[in-house]
Enzyme design. Structure first.
Site, PDB file in Angstrom:
ATOM      1  N   LEU A 266     -35.529  24.482 -37.140  1.00  0.00           N
ATOM      2  CA  LEU A 266     -34.630  23.898 -36.120  1.00  0.00           C
ATOM      3  C   LEU A 266     -34.858  22.402 -36.108  1.00  0.00           C
ATOM      4  CD1 LEU A 266     -35.201  25.888 -32.808  1.00  0.00           C
ATOM      5  CD2 LEU A 266     -33.073  25.703 -34.100  1.00  0.00           C
ATOM      6  N   HIS A 267     -33.830  21.624 -36.279  1.00  0.00           N
ATOM      7  CA  HIS A 267     -34.051  20.179 -36.148  1.00  0.00           C
ATOM      8  C   HIS A 267     -32.841  19.421 -35.621  1.00  0.00           C
ATOM      9  CE1 HIS A 267     -31.743  19.958 -39.863  1.00  0.00           C
ATOM     10  NE2 HIS A 267     -31.685  18.666 -39.722  1.00  0.00           N
ATOM     11  N   ARG A 268     -31.673  20.038 -35.609  1.00  0.00           N
ATOM     12  CA  ARG A 268     -30.477  19.263 -35.232  1.00  0.00           C
ATOM     13  C   ARG A 268     -30.389  19.039 -33.740  1.00  0.00           C
ATOM     14  NH1 ARG A 268     -27.050  18.330 -39.622  1.00  0.00           N
ATOM     15  NH2 ARG A 268     -27.555  19.838 -41.229  1.00  0.00           N
ATOM     16  N   ASP A 345     -30.935  25.684 -38.960  1.00  0.00           N
ATOM     17  CA  ASP A 345     -29.785  24.804 -38.739  1.00  0.00           C
ATOM     18  C   ASP A 345     -29.740  23.693 -39.783  1.00  0.00           C
ATOM     19  OD1 ASP A 345     -31.826  23.133 -37.869  1.00  0.00           O
ATOM     20  OD2 ASP A 345     -31.131  23.010 -35.795  1.00  0.00           O
TER      21      ASP A 345
END
Lengths: 422, 422
Positions: A266-268, A345
């Site tokens: 997850l990074h967005r 993501d």
């Protein structure tokens, strides 16, 4: 020919590494004899800066040392992009490169494109034409602007080529325009006064000007070269074959069995900065972790948000959801390859999952990598916990696995085009 | 509804003034009753800052005092735009406007668009769709980016609307895309597994996704409202009619007779920063000045370049080429109206010349205002001294003078659309 490579974030290091290796190979083949030698000057904006997000990639992927490190670091989009823009402009004025090479869709991409365009340095954009059609994503803004300003657009797929054509890039959009040479060159069109034999001031008093496609010397050129991340994956496979297996023991380190765990990333901003979305995703991952191990490499910033907001979900006793710091390229590939399924993501991981034949759940409402969905190996669940859990438990890809995004020779094709254009 | 107007350069003051006056009229009509009141917050970047280039326009055109003046001033494009970007972002975070209103094609336009887009503030661009198709012009870069990022695009002409359509803005470009809701909404397309009645993870295993036009909530909306500079010219005519003629004595001041002089202006980097082009233009103007007075309002920076490089051409005895400092809006309109012919690289003056029925010579290789050339009232000479002299001596426009660029009601139409969208 001097090329200034502008990078700043983790996925850009992976992509640029493939091109840098191809440049080194090209220079060996041409025995470093001018004018065919490619002189690459690397500018690192410092957008990602700590060891786990930056230095490890330079070491592992054998990227040459950046000549410039702007050390700009984190910040609001405007502040960060503004600082980059001023600093990159200074370097470009000093270095006077023949080309600026930009990658992907970060603020480093945007700032590099804007600085170069104003200085009339032609821009080559690697991973051009990707679109989510979601203008709330900062990445979408960055890539739309970068593509509009680029002269060479290196696309990973036909869909990307088509997206650019829909924006009039590389297609043959016809427009009305006036240019003073038009009047000289087309005496047959002249209707008004001819004052001197070779000078005509007015040609089309009543008719619209002819529709023409633009004649700019910076007319964009779009090429589908495939994806440099496929090149990178081949490099990783070769490295893994030549190095001792002990170096790739990340599964052992976390007690994971091949095919016996889920890998999530997850990074967005759309997920990490939206409490509803983040909560739903973490809820789904925790639920899944009651069934099988879930490994979640996470940026410290995102981990902090999680720990602050969902402490109960993250106690070791509650689940087998294991949060680890970001890992290097070879380690993430090793984790991806042996996972039962990916939940992500990330754009890059959707493709890596496909190439590695691991089913992928994309934790977004849309994807730029439409072909993986069409092929049936990638599903979009958004941040809907029910959908995520269902997909992780039930989704099975088809037998068919058509080749996508090129043949792992994208970097060489990019250099071929650059050398032709030089 | 709160609107943040971002301006910084002289032509933007003229355009924004027309809209500000319409906002004031709108608020008077609606008796300042919420929610129909329009609250305009003016942000002046300080791109143009001295009295002759900035303050005089605020006074003359009755523009409300800017709430913010960033006082950024001159600088290299990257530095200037970078500073604006950071500072505008800060203001937008604080003010939280419903719309950002940008004008034309300067660095203030670019920085405003980038800052707003990243903060998800919808952008309305006045004078959208103009193109020279010359990517070496900084203005072209600025307007291409601004248009790509805008939600409301207010065009002055059909050509501008067509230019945007050629870039996929406001048209119906069809693209392949994947969105997780697509799968839910189109069960008839489903070929893969349906895990729950209302959840489908995979729909098109082998067929490409359907072509769709983008569904973004920020889908751009293009409207041909005409040109706000026509509104401005009407305001100037009204003012001139109500004020004493003595205030408009600029012709007397320079000893000029109506129809007995040429008015020239020069400000674009492509002319002022290129010694060959500047030399050719000045050569032509000097030659013409031996026949009749030539009046040349010039920015001090450009005057210095001229004085340093062409001292012999500029001695008072050599010619009747008179260089004066930049003048205010009413004075320039008075000078334009009575000139025998205009010679200019300005976009605004090409249109003003047309509306005032004064023949125009455009000292550029191309123009965005194609219709004035088509109508036969504007000729493009580039920076070719022979062409310039010939045109000034021989060019005569036709009798026909079709209406162009709207009816002087552009500002009201802009507000109507904004209020509908709110």
């Amino acid at each position: 020919m001097k090329i200034c490579t502008i990078i700043g974030a983790r996925p850009q290091f992976i992509k640029a590494a493939a091109v840098s290796r191809a440049i080194a190979a090209h220079n060996r083949q041409t025995s470093n004899i001018e004018p065919r030698t490619l002189n690459e000057v690397i500018l690192h904006t410092g957008q990602h800066y700590d060891d786990g997000m930056s230095a490890v990639f330079f070491r592992e992927l054998e990227i040459p040392e950046p000549k410039y490190n702007l050390a700009i670091g984190s910040g609001a989009h405007g502040v960060q992009t503004g600082q980059m823009l001023a600093a990159i402009e200074k370097v470009l004025i000093e270095e006077k490169p023949d080309w600026v090479l930009i990658y992907g869709d970060t603020n480093s991409t945007l700032a590099g494109a804007l600085a170069a365009a104003k200085l009339h340095v032609p821009i080559a954009h690697v991973e051009a034409g990707l679109r989510s059609f979601n203008r709330r994503m900062p990445e979408e803004i960055n890539r739309v602007v970068a593509d509009q300003l680029s002269t060479l657009l290196f696309c990973p797929s036909q869909v990307a080529v088509d997206n650019l054509a829909a924006e009039g890039i590389g297609g043959n959009a016809m427009v009305r325009q006036a240019h003073h040479d038009t009047y000289d060159c087309h005496p047959e069109l002249v209707e008004g006064r001819k004052i001197e034999k070779d000078i005509t001031y007015q040609c089309l008093k009543t008719n619209p000007l002819p529709l023409t496609s633009h004649p700019s010397p910076l007319t964009p050129h779009v090429v589908n070269v495939g994806d440099v991340m496929a090149d990178a994956l081949q490099f990783a496979a070769e490295k893994a074959a030549t190095k001792a297996a002990a170096q790739y023991d990340i599964l052992d380190r976390f007690g994971l069995k091949p095919g016996g765990y889920l890998l999530a990333t997850l990074h967005r901003a759309e997920n990490t900065d939206d409490p509803d979305r983040l909560g739903a995703i973490i809820n789904a991952l925790s639920e899944l972790a009651s069934q099988e191990p879930v490994i979640l490499p996470l940026h410290p910033r995102t981990k902090k948000i999680l720990v602050d907001n969902y402490p109960s979900l993250l106690t070791p006793s509650a689940s087998r959801l294991t949060i680890i710091p970001p890992v290097g390229y070879f380690d993430i590939i090793a984790l991806e390859k042996s996972a039962r399924m990916l939940l992500t993501d990330s754009g890059g991981m959707q493709k890596e999952a496909y190439w590695l034949k691991v089913p992928c759940i994309t934790l977004r409402d849309e994807t730029e990598w439409v072909e993986t969905v069409e092929a049936g190996w990638n599903v979009l669940t958004g941040a809907d916990d029910k959908k995520i859990i269902n997909a992780a438990q039930n989704f099975t890809p088809p037998q068919e696995h058509p080749p996508l995004y090129g043949d792992g020779q994208a970097a060489e094709k990019i250099l071929d085009v650059l050398c032709q254009k030089a």
